[in-house]
Design an enzyme around this catalytic site. Structure first.
Site, PDB file in Angstrom:
ATOM      1  N   ASP A  81       0.828  -1.221   0.000  1.00 21.87           N
ATOM      2  CA  ASP A  81       0.000   0.000   0.000  1.00 21.87           C
ATOM      3  C   ASP A  81       0.854   1.259   0.000  1.00 21.87           C
ATOM      4  O   ASP A  81       0.401   2.315   0.430  1.00 21.87           O
ATOM      5  CB  ASP A  81      -0.885   0.030   1.246  1.00 21.87           C
ATOM      6  N   SER A 101       2.474   6.946   0.169  1.00 19.04           N
ATOM      7  CA  SER A 101       1.689   6.122   1.068  1.00 19.04           C
ATOM      8  C   SER A 101       0.256   6.174   0.576  1.00 19.04           C
ATOM      9  O   SER A 101      -0.345   7.240   0.538  1.00 19.04           O
ATOM     10  CB  SER A 101       1.773   6.660   2.495  1.00 19.04           C
ATOM     11  N   ARG A 102      -0.286   5.035   0.142  1.00 17.73           N
ATOM     12  CA  ARG A 102      -1.582   5.077  -0.539  1.00 17.73           C
ATOM     13  C   ARG A 102      -2.759   5.095   0.407  1.00 17.73           C
ATOM     14  O   ARG A 102      -3.842   5.489   0.006  1.00 17.73           O
ATOM     15  CB  ARG A 102      -1.707   3.900  -1.502  1.00 17.73           C
ATOM     16  N   VAL A 103      -2.604   4.626   1.638  1.00 16.14           N
ATOM     17  CA  VAL A 103      -3.780   4.615   2.515  1.00 16.14           C
ATOM     18  C   VAL A 103      -3.556   5.335   3.844  1.00 16.14           C
ATOM     19  O   VAL A 103      -4.508   5.667   4.538  1.00 16.14           O
ATOM     20  CB  VAL A 103      -4.258   3.170   2.817  1.00 16.14           C
TER      21      VAL A 103
END
Ligand SMILES: Nc1ncnc2c1ncn2[C@@H]1O[C@H](COP(=O)(O)OP(=O)(O)OP(=O)(O)O)[C@@H](O)[C@H]1O
Ligand SMILES: [Mg+2]
Length: 487
Positions: A332, A357-359
């Site tokens: 993620d 950072s995707r989430v």
């Protein structure tokens, strides 16, 4: 005279027992071929002479491909092999906290036998999609550049990638150290690392009291490749025990490059067809099966979370190589560490352009979010300006100011190893910089001034810090109070 014998004979009734016994056909480099166990199952543990065990990986019509999990020096062609009827498992439970174990849960620290609460299989299925909750709670690393720009949430999988000696392990270790008192139990899994490096890390953990909430799993360099291959799965099972009790856990895989190489070695010895870079075709599956086990669970599924920090080593910053691209697509987000920044002394050497950072953004503390947005924007502008301004000789006042501010941001984000800062302390420092308190300060003095700020904050405004820690947004009064302490 023979009465005793006669009556014993009269009582004796033969009871035939059927047991399949196989024999080692050939042996080498941690892999054995076994003949004569027709009903052995895939992933079943086999018992060799002298208490040694192995795991069935290949089921061929007339032979088994078995990866050995112990030293094989005393085995030879013709040695007997028996079935165990079980799959591989490890001892789990709170009794393992503070211990250093091998991937089969056997102690390596000389502190006596393990007090286990039960056993869990090594290769377990990932939680179903219906059980998964969105990432909402931050996992603070204590490292300013990560917590501000690339925040990690509990249940997230964040890849740490970089060339040799760029501070990958240090970043992971600092994250673990920062979990003290945060209610996160940690498992650090070393795969094929140098013994000295492992010993140093364990000593660091012990001296800082971090072993109280940690388990260290070590597959040593000299261990057979089968143990290297199993190490991350076993480490995950150790962490999952806690997750299933509704607790929060963190697992670090240091590193998956060595894991993949061991798996490649096993696969080639088992004569599985090689694919790209000679890795076996299922290497993507091996890693996704591992990392899919990390997630945050819904409250009705116990509500625990498992955060993963896999580490992968790149060569000459080649992100397009097989393993890094696979792992980037499974995780993620990633933190890319740059050797150039490292050599310039800009540490942690996080390359802000290629990290993401995707989430984790959803999990960041509210007070952090506004400041982080500002920092991200002005830092990106600064990097563009800096490369551009090398060409231009004269700069207008506004450009010069952005450059000066950017340089101060960069200086502020440097951080020595093992000196984690709490989120409120980081927020206060970022607020100071964004308000221009460093603008008139010479760059070399910034680290020192930061330390002075920290001392003052801890002394004069513990109430402000605890309000921020509880998630209060950065309103006018809080800002004013913090700035007053800083100036
Ligand atoms: N933030 C930092 N400040 C100062 N020194 C650092 C920092 N981070 C790492 N170092 C130093 O850099 C060196 C390399 O760090 P580390 O072992 O973490 O790198 P690595 O990428 O894991 O290396 P390897 O490829 O060998 O596994 C170590 O000596 C460490 O002490
Ligand atoms: Mg390392």
């Amino acid at each position: 005279m023979f009465g005793g014998l006669e009556s014993a004979l009269a009582r004796y009734a033969p009871r035939p027992e059927l047991e399949e016994v196989g024999r080692v056909h050939s042996l080498g480099n941690g892999v054995a071929r076994v003949h004569g166990l027709p009903s052995a199952a895939s992933e079943e543990v086999l018992l060799f002479e002298g208490d040694r065990c192995g795991l069935v990986l290949n089921l061929d019509p007339d032979e088994l491909g078995v990866v050995l999990l112990d030293e094989s020096q005393q085995l030879a062609a013709g040695s007997l092999v028996r079935r165990s009827g079980r799959s591989l498992d490890v001892p789990v439970g709170p009794g393992l906290l503070g211990r250093v174990v091998d991937p089969l849960g056997r102690p390596l620290d000389g502190l006596g036998p393990i007090q286990a609460s039960g056993r869990l299989e090594v290769d377990r299925p990932a939680p179903p999609i219906a059980a998964r909750a969105p990432v909402r709670v931050p996992l603070q690393t204590g490292v300013k550049i990560v917590d501000s720009l690339f925040p990690i949430g509990r249940g997230q999988r964040m890849l740490i990638m970089g060339d040799r000696q760029t501070g990958k392990s240090t970043l992971a270790l600092d994250t673990l150290l920062n979990q003290q008192g945060q209610g996160v139990l940690c498992v650090y899994c070393f795969i094929g690392q140098r013994g000295a490096a492992v010993a140093q890390a364990v000593a660091e953990l012990r001296s800082r009291g971090a072993m109280a909430y940690s388990i260290v799993v070590v597959a040593r360099g000299e261990d057979p490749p089968g143990l290297h291959y199993l190490a991350p799965y076993a480490a995950t099972s150790l962490a999952e025990y806690f997750v299933e009790q509704g607790q929060e856990a963190l697992v670090i895989y240091d590193d998956l490059t060595r894991h993949a190489r061991s798996y490649r070695e096993i696969s080639l010895l088992l004569r599985r067809p090689p694919g790209r870079e000679a890795f076996p075709g299922d290497i993507f599956y091996a890693h996704s099966r591992l990392l899919e086990r990390s997630t945050r669970l819904l409250p009705e599924w116990g509500g625990g979370s498992l955060t993963a920090l896999p580490i992968v080593e790149t060569e000459a910053q080649n992100l397009a190589a097989y393993l890094p691209t696979n792992l980037v697509s499974i995780t993620d987000g990633q933190l890319l560490l740059s050797p150039e920044l490292f050599q310039k002394g800009i540490m942690p050497a996080v390359d802000t352009g290629s990290s993401v950072s995707r989430v984790g953004g959803d999990a960041q503390l509210p007070a952090y979010r506004g400041l982080a947005g500002e920092l991200r924007l002005s830092y990106a502008q600064f990097q563009e300006l800096e490369s551009f301004s090398k060409l231009a000789s004269r700069l207008d006042e506004e450009t010069r100011q952005s450059l000066e501010r950017g340089r101060r941001w960069r200086e502020t984000l440097k951080q020595p190893e093992h000196q984690g800062l709490s989120a409120p302390e980081q927020i206060a420092i970022l607020l100071g910089v964004s308000q221009g308190l460093f603008d008139s300060l010479d760059l070399p003095l910034i680290q020192e001034r930061q330390q002075q700020w920290l001392v003052r904050l801890r002394e004069h405004s513990p109430s402000c810090l605890s309000k921020l820690a509880q998630g209060q947004p950065l309103d006018e009064s809080l800002r004013a109070e913090l700035l007053q302490v800083l100036t």
